[in-house]
Design an enzyme around this catalytic site. Sequence first.
Site, mmCIF file in Angstrom:
data_model
loop_
_atom_site.group_PDB
_atom_site.id
_atom_site.type_symbol
_atom_site.label_atom_id
_atom_site.label_comp_id
_atom_site.label_asym_id
_atom_site.label_seq_id
_atom_site.Cartn_x
_atom_site.Cartn_y
_atom_site.Cartn_z
ATOM 1 N N SER A 35 35.734 -27.426 33.259
ATOM 2 C CA SER A 35 36.718 -28.511 33.829
ATOM 3 C C SER A 35 36.142 -29.582 34.668
ATOM 4 O O SER A 35 36.560 -30.753 34.499
ATOM 5 C CB SER A 35 37.958 -27.631 34.378
ATOM 6 O OG SER A 35 37.523 -26.810 35.526
ATOM 7 N N THR A 36 35.169 -28.962 35.792
ATOM 8 C CA THR A 36 34.801 -29.815 36.852
ATOM 9 C C THR A 36 33.705 -30.997 35.955
ATOM 10 O O THR A 36 33.853 -32.145 36.388
ATOM 11 C CB THR A 36 34.156 -29.225 37.825
ATOM 12 O OG1 THR A 36 35.151 -28.193 38.472
ATOM 13 C CG2 THR A 36 33.988 -30.149 39.080
ATOM 14 N N ALA A 91 30.371 -24.930 38.842
ATOM 15 C CA ALA A 91 29.759 -23.344 39.216
ATOM 16 C C ALA A 91 31.078 -22.767 39.307
ATOM 17 O O ALA A 91 31.983 -23.326 39.893
ATOM 18 C CB ALA A 91 28.897 -23.450 40.133
ATOM 19 N N LYS A 102 27.257 -18.794 37.315
ATOM 20 C CA LYS A 102 27.917 -19.697 36.154
ATOM 21 C C LYS A 102 28.196 -19.025 34.733
ATOM 22 O O LYS A 102 27.618 -17.917 34.434
ATOM 23 C CB LYS A 102 26.888 -21.001 35.785
ATOM 24 C CG LYS A 102 26.781 -21.855 36.893
ATOM 25 C CD LYS A 102 25.822 -23.241 36.858
ATOM 26 C CE LYS A 102 26.207 -23.790 35.613
ATOM 27 N NZ LYS A 102 27.310 -24.411 35.379
ATOM 28 N N GLY A 103 28.832 -19.638 33.962
ATOM 29 C CA GLY A 103 29.069 -18.966 32.613
ATOM 30 C C GLY A 103 30.455 -18.409 32.361
ATOM 31 O O GLY A 103 30.876 -18.047 31.462
ATOM 32 N N GLU A 111 23.219 -23.995 29.484
ATOM 33 C CA GLU A 111 23.496 -24.523 31.105
ATOM 34 C C GLU A 111 22.242 -24.322 31.601
ATOM 35 O O GLU A 111 21.530 -25.155 32.455
ATOM 36 C CB GLU A 111 24.539 -24.116 31.817
ATOM 37 C CG GLU A 111 25.952 -24.645 31.063
ATOM 38 C CD GLU A 111 27.199 -24.061 31.917
ATOM 39 O OE1 GLU A 111 28.159 -24.470 31.707
ATOM 40 O OE2 GLU A 111 26.953 -22.705 32.281
ATOM 41 N N LYS A 129 35.129 -22.597 45.570
ATOM 42 C CA LYS A 129 33.864 -21.942 44.829
ATOM 43 C C LYS A 129 32.944 -21.348 45.893
ATOM 44 O O LYS A 129 32.043 -20.593 45.446
ATOM 45 C CB LYS A 129 33.407 -22.880 43.831
ATOM 46 C CG LYS A 129 34.364 -23.626 42.938
ATOM 47 C CD LYS A 129 34.790 -22.406 42.003
ATOM 48 C CE LYS A 129 35.932 -22.879 40.980
ATOM 49 N NZ LYS A 129 35.288 -24.081 40.094
#
Length: 261
Positions: A35-36, A91, A102-103, A111, A129
């Site tokens: 989304s970011t 992240a 991440k993931g 990535e 985060k």
Amino acid sequence: MSAELSPIDKAKFAAAKRAVQYVEDGMRVGLGTGSTAAWMVRCLGEMVREEGLQIKGVPTSTRTADLARQMGIEVVTLDEAKWLDVTIDGADEFDGQLNLIKGGGGALLQEKIVATASDMMVVIADAAKEVAQLGAFPLPVEVVPFGWQTTRALIEETLVGMDVLGRTTTLRLNGQKPFLTDENNYIVDLHLNRIGDPRQLALVLNQIPGVVENGLFIDICDVVVIGQGDGRVEVRDINEGTIAHDQVDFGDSANIFTDLD
């Protein structure tokens, strides 16, 4: 239009808007997933349309590739680009050393490949985060479907000797079926709560047969751009040892918001 966005979306957009300042004409740019990162792709698309920016984008997932093309960004493969000037991605967590989990979106393998094939990795995130220690967010591990239950058992056995608080593992699902990555692999999420030694865990997990890659990004991120809902951003450069502050103006990006669903 930006007034209709939630504070968290405003924070993500602020970080993305500041991060694309690292992109210059002619660059080969890794395009993250999530989304970011989607805000970043929109910002780059605006620069392509409004400023004539010419870049080659290497997406880290099929959905990022689709969005990039929609935004007018030239999309190429990593094999075509060979090496990248910068990768910008989100992240799920980052710590004080800019190590990442991440993931969450399921694209960790591509990535990580793209990020490590770049001169610089810039992470965009909202303040939520940041963590003192990684592990509250479940750690994704991509595994091949063949014998995945055996691989999962080996992961759980390995976790007994690791400095973690939890050892529960779950197969990620898409409805009633296993979630499939772009490489047609499965993801096992590790609910660890706290990871005492991320570097050791990353190395050990990747020694397990059946494990393709894990979501710990160690010594890969160079800069993190942290956005706030009021447009303030903080830029931390791990290599320079600097922390800078800036302010993003939402008002000059109406085109980005008009094509939101």
